[in-house]
Design an enzyme around this catalytic site. Sequence first.
Site, PDB file in Angstrom:
ATOM      1  N   MET A  29       0.795  -1.222   0.000  1.00 37.79           N
ATOM      2  CA  MET A  29       0.000   0.000   0.000  1.00 37.79           C
ATOM      3  C   MET A  29       0.834   1.282   0.000  1.00 37.79           C
ATOM      4  O   MET A  29       0.359   2.346  -0.379  1.00 37.79           O
ATOM      5  CB  MET A  29      -0.937   0.032   1.204  1.00 37.79           C
ATOM      6  CG  MET A  29      -0.225   0.142   2.537  1.00 37.79           C
ATOM      7  SD  MET A  29      -1.245   0.795   3.882  1.00 37.79           S
ATOM      8  CE  MET A  29      -1.288   2.530   3.471  1.00 37.79           C
ATOM      9  N   TYR A  30       2.104   1.215   0.425  1.00 37.91           N
ATOM     10  CA  TYR A  30       2.916   2.425   0.521  1.00 37.91           C
ATOM     11  C   TYR A  30       3.120   3.030  -0.877  1.00 37.91           C
ATOM     12  O   TYR A  30       3.669   2.377  -1.773  1.00 37.91           O
ATOM     13  CB  TYR A  30       4.278   2.143   1.143  1.00 37.91           C
ATOM     14  CG  TYR A  30       4.264   1.657   2.568  1.00 37.91           C
ATOM     15  CD1 TYR A  30       3.159   1.848   3.395  1.00 37.91           C
ATOM     16  CD2 TYR A  30       5.363   1.002   3.110  1.00 37.91           C
ATOM     17  CE1 TYR A  30       3.163   1.399   4.708  1.00 37.91           C
ATOM     18  CE2 TYR A  30       5.375   0.554   4.423  1.00 37.91           C
ATOM     19  CZ  TYR A  30       4.262   0.745   5.216  1.00 37.91           C
ATOM     20  OH  TYR A  30       4.272   0.295   6.514  1.00 37.91           O
ATOM     21  N   SER A  31       2.688   4.265  -1.034  1.00 35.15           N
ATOM     22  CA  SER A  31       2.769   4.950  -2.332  1.00 35.15           C
ATOM     23  C   SER A  31       2.140   4.116  -3.439  1.00 35.15           C
ATOM     24  O   SER A  31       2.579   4.143  -4.591  1.00 35.15           O
ATOM     25  CB  SER A  31       4.226   5.297  -2.682  1.00 35.15           C
ATOM     26  OG  SER A  31       4.725   6.311  -1.843  1.00 35.15           O
ATOM     27  N   ALA A  32       1.107   3.350  -3.074  1.00 33.45           N
ATOM     28  CA  ALA A  32       0.375   2.512  -4.032  1.00 33.45           C
ATOM     29  C   ALA A  32       1.312   1.595  -4.817  1.00 33.45           C
ATOM     30  O   ALA A  32       1.159   1.397  -6.022  1.00 33.45           O
ATOM     31  CB  ALA A  32      -0.447   3.379  -4.975  1.00 33.45           C
TER      32      ALA A  32
END
Length: 356
Positions: A58-61
Amino acid sequence: MQYVRLGQTGLQVSRICLGMMTYGTPKWRPWVLDETASRPLVKHAMDLGINFFDTADMYSAGESEVLTGKFIKAYGKREEVVVATKVYFPVELEFKGGATDTKPMNRPNMEGLSRKRIFHAVDASLKRLGTDYIDLYQIHRMDTQTPIEETMEALHDVVKAGKVRYLGASSMWAWQFAKAQQVAKERGWTRFVSMQNHYNLAYREEEREMLPLCRDQGVAVIPWSPLARGFLAGNRQSSDKDATSASDSAAKAAAARSSATTERAKTDNIAQGYYYRDSDFRVVAELSALAAEKGVSNATLAYAWLLHKGVTAPVVGASKLPQLDQAVAALDVALSAAELVRLEAAYEPHPVLGHS
Protein backbone atom coordinates in the site's frame (compact mmCIF):
# COMPACT_ATOMS: atom_id res chain seq x y z
CA MET A 1 26.11 -3.29 13.09
CA GLN A 2 24.67 -6.00 15.31
CA TYR A 3 22.70 -8.93 13.91
CA VAL A 4 20.23 -11.23 15.65
CA ARG A 5 18.00 -14.11 14.68
CA LEU A 6 14.44 -13.19 13.80
CA GLY A 7 12.58 -14.84 16.65
CA GLN A 8 13.22 -18.58 16.69
CA THR A 9 14.23 -18.76 13.03
CA GLY A 10 17.72 -19.00 11.63
CA LEU A 11 17.24 -15.76 9.68
CA GLN A 12 19.75 -13.07 10.63
CA VAL A 13 18.58 -9.45 10.62
CA SER A 14 20.24 -6.19 11.58
CA ARG A 15 19.04 -4.71 14.87
CA ILE A 16 17.91 -1.68 12.93
CA CYS A 17 15.30 -2.22 10.20
CA LEU A 18 14.86 0.50 7.58
CA GLY A 19 11.20 1.33 7.02
CA MET A 20 10.59 2.08 3.35
CA MET A 21 7.31 3.99 3.71
CA THR A 22 9.25 7.27 3.37
CA TYR A 23 10.35 6.32 -0.15
CA GLY A 24 7.97 6.28 -3.08
CA THR A 25 6.05 9.23 -4.46
CA PRO A 26 4.95 12.50 -2.82
CA LYS A 27 1.67 12.07 -4.71
CA TRP A 28 0.77 9.64 -1.92
CA ARG A 29 1.82 11.81 1.03
CA PRO A 30 3.68 15.14 0.74
CA TRP A 31 6.60 14.08 2.93
CA VAL A 32 7.42 10.96 0.89
CA LEU A 33 10.71 11.12 -1.05
CA ASP A 34 10.98 10.21 -4.71
CA GLU A 35 13.59 7.88 -6.22
CA THR A 36 16.30 10.48 -6.63
CA ALA A 37 16.01 11.74 -3.04
CA SER A 38 15.63 8.22 -1.62
CA ARG A 39 18.60 6.56 -3.28
CA PRO A 40 21.43 8.01 -1.12
CA LEU A 41 19.55 7.20 2.07
CA VAL A 42 19.12 3.52 1.26
CA LYS A 43 22.73 3.27 0.07
CA HIS A 44 23.91 4.82 3.35
CA ALA A 45 21.77 2.36 5.30
CA MET A 46 23.44 -0.55 3.52
CA ASP A 47 26.86 1.00 4.06
CA LEU A 48 26.04 1.07 7.79
CA GLY A 49 25.33 -2.66 7.68
CA ILE A 50 21.53 -2.57 7.69
CA ASN A 51 20.24 -5.66 5.86
CA PHE A 52 16.57 -5.56 6.92
CA PHE A 53 14.11 -3.52 4.83
CA ASP A 54 10.39 -3.25 5.52
CA THR A 55 7.81 -2.03 3.01
CA ALA A 56 4.16 -2.72 2.13
CA ASP A 57 2.14 -2.99 -1.05
CA MET A 58 0.00 0.00 0.00
CA TYR A 59 2.92 2.43 0.52
CA SER A 60 2.77 4.95 -2.33
CA ALA A 61 0.37 2.51 -4.03
CA GLY A 62 3.20 0.07 -4.72
CA GLU A 63 5.92 2.54 -5.67
CA SER A 64 7.72 1.91 -2.37
CA GLU A 65 8.09 -1.76 -3.32
CA VAL A 66 9.39 -0.76 -6.75
CA LEU A 67 12.09 1.44 -5.21
CA THR A 68 12.94 -1.16 -2.57
CA GLY A 69 13.64 -3.69 -5.29
CA LYS A 70 15.70 -1.24 -7.34
CA PHE A 71 17.87 -0.16 -4.42
CA ILE A 72 18.55 -3.69 -3.20
CA LYS A 73 19.71 -4.70 -6.68
CA ALA A 74 21.91 -1.61 -6.92
CA TYR A 75 23.57 -1.69 -3.50
CA GLY A 76 23.11 -5.11 -1.88
CA LYS A 77 23.31 -8.85 -2.37
CA ARG A 78 19.92 -10.54 -2.47
CA GLU A 79 21.14 -13.51 -0.43
CA GLU A 80 22.24 -11.18 2.38
CA VAL A 81 19.30 -8.77 2.37
CA VAL A 82 16.02 -9.45 4.17
CA VAL A 83 13.01 -8.00 2.35
CA ALA A 84 9.75 -7.65 4.26
CA THR A 85 6.46 -6.47 2.81
CA LYS A 86 2.79 -6.57 3.78
CA VAL A 87 -0.71 -7.29 2.50
CA TYR A 88 -4.18 -6.13 3.55
CA PHE A 89 -4.96 -2.52 2.64
CA PRO A 90 -6.03 -1.18 -0.77
CA VAL A 91 -3.17 -0.44 -3.15
CA GLU A 92 -4.38 2.94 -4.43
CA LEU A 93 -2.97 6.46 -4.24
CA GLU A 94 -6.29 7.66 -2.85
CA PHE A 95 -5.81 5.53 0.26
CA LYS A 96 -3.21 7.15 2.48
CA GLY A 97 -3.34 4.63 5.30
CA GLY A 98 -4.46 4.71 8.89
CA ALA A 99 -7.77 4.74 10.70
CA THR A 100 -8.08 8.52 10.42
CA ASP A 101 -8.12 8.49 6.62
CA THR A 102 -11.09 7.86 4.36
CA LYS A 103 -10.74 4.82 2.14
CA PRO A 104 -11.55 5.04 -1.56
CA MET A 105 -14.88 3.66 -2.73
CA ASN A 106 -15.15 0.06 -1.62
CA ARG A 107 -14.65 -2.40 -4.46
CA PRO A 108 -14.79 -6.18 -4.05
CA ASN A 109 -11.59 -8.14 -3.39
CA MET A 110 -9.30 -5.10 -3.43
CA GLU A 111 -8.29 -5.45 0.21
CA GLY A 112 -8.36 -7.94 3.07
CA LEU A 113 -6.89 -11.40 3.56
CA SER A 114 -9.03 -13.76 1.50
CA ARG A 115 -7.33 -16.54 -0.43
CA LYS A 116 -7.99 -14.68 -3.68
CA ARG A 117 -6.58 -11.41 -2.33
CA ILE A 118 -3.42 -12.99 -0.88
CA PHE A 119 -2.62 -14.96 -4.04
CA HIS A 120 -3.03 -11.86 -6.21
CA ALA A 121 -1.18 -9.56 -3.79
CA VAL A 122 1.89 -11.74 -3.36
CA ASP A 123 2.39 -12.01 -7.12
CA ALA A 124 1.93 -8.27 -7.54
CA SER A 125 4.47 -7.56 -4.77
CA LEU A 126 6.99 -9.96 -6.31
CA LYS A 127 6.66 -8.21 -9.65
CA ARG A 128 7.10 -4.74 -8.15
CA LEU A 129 10.05 -5.84 -6.01
CA GLY A 130 11.66 -7.59 -8.97
CA THR A 131 12.53 -10.65 -6.90
CA ASP A 132 11.67 -14.34 -6.92
CA TYR A 133 10.77 -14.50 -3.24
CA ILE A 134 9.84 -12.38 -0.23
CA ASP A 135 11.77 -13.06 2.97
CA LEU A 136 9.07 -11.92 5.42
CA TYR A 137 5.45 -11.62 4.24
CA GLN A 138 3.29 -9.89 6.82
CA ILE A 139 -0.43 -9.39 7.22
CA HIS A 140 -0.77 -5.64 7.68
CA ARG A 141 -3.85 -5.97 9.88
CA MET A 142 -6.32 -8.68 10.91
CA ASP A 143 -9.19 -9.30 8.49
CA THR A 144 -12.20 -10.01 10.69
CA GLN A 145 -14.41 -10.62 7.63
CA THR A 146 -12.41 -13.65 6.44
CA PRO A 147 -12.18 -16.94 8.39
CA ILE A 148 -8.76 -17.18 9.98
CA GLU A 149 -8.47 -20.72 8.62
CA GLU A 150 -8.72 -19.40 5.06
CA THR A 151 -6.09 -16.76 5.66
CA MET A 152 -3.60 -19.04 7.39
CA GLU A 153 -3.94 -21.79 4.77
CA ALA A 154 -3.43 -19.29 1.94
CA LEU A 155 -0.33 -17.89 3.66
CA HIS A 156 0.98 -21.42 4.18
CA ASP A 157 0.44 -22.16 0.50
CA VAL A 158 2.48 -19.16 -0.68
CA VAL A 159 5.30 -20.34 1.57
CA LYS A 160 5.13 -23.87 0.14
CA ALA A 161 5.04 -22.41 -3.37
CA GLY A 162 8.45 -20.83 -2.70
CA LYS A 163 7.19 -17.27 -3.00
CA VAL A 164 7.66 -16.49 0.71
CA ARG A 165 10.23 -17.68 3.25
CA TYR A 166 8.67 -16.56 6.57
CA LEU A 167 5.37 -15.11 7.77
CA GLY A 168 4.79 -12.15 10.05
CA ALA A 169 1.83 -10.25 11.50
CA SER A 170 1.16 -6.67 12.48
CA SER A 171 -1.08 -4.81 14.92
CA MET A 172 -4.01 -6.76 16.32
CA TRP A 173 -5.36 -7.96 19.66
CA ALA A 174 -3.21 -10.54 21.43
CA TRP A 175 -6.09 -13.05 21.46
CA GLN A 176 -6.38 -12.75 17.68
CA PHE A 177 -2.67 -13.41 17.26
CA ALA A 178 -2.82 -16.40 19.61
CA LYS A 179 -5.82 -17.80 17.73
CA ALA A 180 -4.08 -17.50 14.36
CA GLN A 181 -0.98 -19.24 15.71
CA GLN A 182 -3.04 -22.04 17.24
CA VAL A 183 -5.01 -22.62 14.03
CA ALA A 184 -1.77 -22.92 12.08
CA LYS A 185 -0.26 -25.26 14.67
CA GLU A 186 -3.29 -27.56 14.70
CA ARG A 187 -3.40 -27.80 10.89
CA GLY A 188 0.34 -28.15 10.37
CA TRP A 189 0.54 -24.80 8.57
CA THR A 190 3.27 -22.16 8.72
CA ARG A 191 3.07 -19.91 11.78
CA PHE A 192 4.02 -16.27 12.21
CA VAL A 193 7.59 -15.64 13.34
CA SER A 194 7.30 -11.90 13.97
CA MET A 195 4.95 -9.21 15.22
CA GLN A 196 5.18 -5.66 13.87
CA ASN A 197 3.15 -3.68 16.37
CA HIS A 198 2.70 -0.10 17.50
CA TYR A 199 5.18 0.46 20.33
CA ASN A 200 7.25 3.42 21.48
CA LEU A 201 7.83 5.61 24.54
CA ALA A 202 4.64 7.56 23.82
CA TYR A 203 2.48 4.45 23.25
CA ARG A 204 3.09 1.45 25.52
CA GLU A 205 -0.24 -0.36 25.62
CA GLU A 206 1.37 -3.39 23.93
CA GLU A 207 3.15 -4.11 27.22
CA ARG A 208 -0.14 -5.41 28.64
CA GLU A 209 -0.74 -8.48 26.45
CA MET A 210 1.06 -8.63 23.10
CA LEU A 211 4.65 -8.25 24.25
CA PRO A 212 4.39 -10.88 27.00
CA LEU A 213 2.79 -13.25 24.48
CA CYS A 214 5.61 -12.70 21.99
CA ARG A 215 8.27 -13.24 24.66
CA ASP A 216 6.62 -16.45 25.80
CA GLN A 217 6.30 -17.84 22.27
CA GLY A 218 9.68 -16.67 20.94
CA VAL A 219 8.13 -14.30 18.39
CA ALA A 220 10.31 -11.44 17.15
CA VAL A 221 9.06 -7.92 17.87
CA ILE A 222 9.76 -5.33 15.14
CA PRO A 223 7.67 -2.30 16.14
CA TRP A 224 6.49 0.33 13.72
CA SER A 225 6.63 4.03 14.53
CA PRO A 226 9.45 3.75 17.11
CA LEU A 227 9.64 7.57 17.21
CA ALA A 228 5.84 7.96 17.33
CA ARG A 229 5.86 9.22 13.74
CA GLY A 230 8.55 11.74 14.68
CA PHE A 231 6.77 13.02 17.78
CA LEU A 232 9.56 11.81 20.09
CA ALA A 233 12.18 13.75 18.14
CA GLY A 234 11.15 16.77 20.21
CA ASN A 235 10.28 19.18 17.39
CA ARG A 236 6.50 18.91 17.58
CA GLN A 237 4.11 21.44 19.13
CA SER A 238 0.42 21.42 19.89
CA SER A 239 -0.01 24.09 17.19
CA ASP A 240 0.86 21.51 14.51
CA LYS A 241 -2.82 20.62 14.49
CA ASP A 242 -3.67 24.18 13.58
CA ALA A 243 -1.48 23.91 10.48
CA THR A 244 -3.37 20.81 9.40
CA SER A 245 -6.89 21.99 10.15
CA ALA A 246 -6.62 25.62 9.02
CA SER A 247 -9.12 26.20 6.23
CA ASP A 248 -7.59 29.08 4.28
CA SER A 249 -4.11 29.65 2.93
CA ALA A 250 -3.33 32.64 5.16
CA ALA A 251 -4.31 30.75 8.30
CA LYS A 252 -2.28 27.75 7.18
CA ALA A 253 0.78 29.89 6.56
CA ALA A 254 0.50 31.54 9.97
CA ALA A 255 0.05 28.20 11.70
CA ALA A 256 3.00 26.73 9.84
CA ARG A 257 5.29 29.61 10.83
CA SER A 258 4.50 29.07 14.49
CA SER A 259 4.75 25.30 14.29
CA ALA A 260 7.31 22.60 13.64
CA THR A 261 9.55 22.99 10.61
CA THR A 262 9.07 19.60 8.96
CA GLU A 263 6.47 18.94 6.29
CA ARG A 264 5.47 15.75 8.07
CA ALA A 265 4.83 17.56 11.36
CA LYS A 266 2.48 19.95 9.61
CA THR A 267 0.57 17.37 7.56
CA ASP A 268 0.64 14.09 9.50
CA ASN A 269 -2.93 13.91 10.77
CA ILE A 270 -2.38 10.31 11.92
CA ALA A 271 0.33 11.38 14.39
CA GLN A 272 -1.82 14.26 15.55
CA GLY A 273 -4.63 11.83 16.26
CA TYR A 274 -2.44 9.31 18.06
CA TYR A 275 -0.28 11.54 20.24
CA TYR A 276 -0.19 15.25 21.20
CA ARG A 277 -1.71 14.79 24.67
CA ASP A 278 -0.25 16.73 27.59
CA SER A 279 1.25 13.56 29.05
CA ASP A 280 2.84 12.74 25.68
CA PHE A 281 4.64 16.08 25.71
CA ARG A 282 5.84 15.34 29.27
CA VAL A 283 7.31 12.06 28.03
CA VAL A 284 9.17 13.97 25.32
CA ALA A 285 10.43 16.51 27.86
CA GLU A 286 12.02 13.78 30.00
CA LEU A 287 13.42 12.06 26.93
CA SER A 288 14.98 15.34 25.80
CA ALA A 289 16.49 15.99 29.22
CA LEU A 290 18.14 12.58 29.50
CA ALA A 291 19.29 12.70 25.87
CA ALA A 292 21.03 16.03 26.57
CA GLU A 293 22.72 14.55 29.63
CA LYS A 294 24.00 11.60 27.60
CA GLY A 295 25.01 13.72 24.64
CA VAL A 296 22.79 11.90 22.15
CA SER A 297 19.75 12.84 20.11
CA ASN A 298 16.19 12.18 21.23
CA ALA A 299 15.89 9.65 18.42
CA THR A 300 18.97 7.72 19.48
CA LEU A 301 17.74 7.50 23.06
CA ALA A 302 14.20 6.49 22.03
CA TYR A 303 15.60 3.66 19.89
CA ALA A 304 17.94 2.61 22.69
CA TRP A 305 14.96 2.39 25.08
CA LEU A 306 13.22 0.01 22.67
CA LEU A 307 16.31 -2.15 22.30
CA HIS A 308 16.46 -2.43 26.10
CA LYS A 309 12.81 -3.58 26.15
CA GLY A 310 13.45 -6.78 24.22
CA VAL A 311 12.67 -5.47 20.74
CA THR A 312 14.37 -7.37 17.92
CA ALA A 313 14.66 -4.42 15.52
CA PRO A 314 12.68 -1.18 15.43
CA VAL A 315 11.42 -0.21 11.99
CA VAL A 316 13.13 3.14 11.49
CA GLY A 317 12.01 5.84 9.07
CA ALA A 318 14.62 8.25 7.72
CA SER A 319 14.39 11.20 5.36
CA LYS A 320 17.86 12.61 6.14
CA LEU A 321 21.24 10.88 6.33
CA PRO A 322 21.98 11.85 9.98
CA GLN A 323 18.76 10.13 11.04
CA LEU A 324 20.25 6.79 10.00
CA ASP A 325 23.42 7.49 11.97
CA GLN A 326 21.32 8.37 15.02
CA ALA A 327 19.45 5.08 14.75
CA VAL A 328 22.60 2.99 14.52
CA ALA A 329 24.16 4.94 17.42
CA ALA A 330 21.42 3.52 19.67
CA LEU A 331 23.19 0.16 19.61
CA ASP A 332 25.95 1.61 21.79
CA VAL A 333 23.75 3.39 24.35
CA ALA A 334 23.51 1.71 27.75
CA LEU A 335 20.56 2.47 30.03
CA SER A 336 20.38 1.68 33.73
CA ALA A 337 17.25 0.44 35.43
CA ALA A 338 16.84 3.86 37.03
CA GLU A 339 17.10 5.58 33.65
CA LEU A 340 14.46 3.28 32.18
CA VAL A 341 12.12 4.16 35.04
CA ARG A 342 12.83 7.86 34.53
CA LEU A 343 11.94 7.69 30.83
CA GLU A 344 8.73 5.79 31.54
CA ALA A 345 7.47 7.74 34.55
CA ALA A 346 5.41 10.39 32.74
CA TYR A 347 3.49 7.91 30.61
CA GLU A 348 -0.29 7.75 30.96
CA PRO A 349 -2.43 4.96 29.47
CA HIS A 350 -3.81 5.51 25.99
CA PRO A 351 -6.79 4.09 24.16
CA VAL A 352 -5.73 1.27 21.88
CA LEU A 353 -4.31 2.77 18.68
CA GLY A 354 -3.17 1.26 15.41
CA HIS A 355 -5.26 -1.89 15.07
CA SER A 356 -7.14 -0.64 12.01
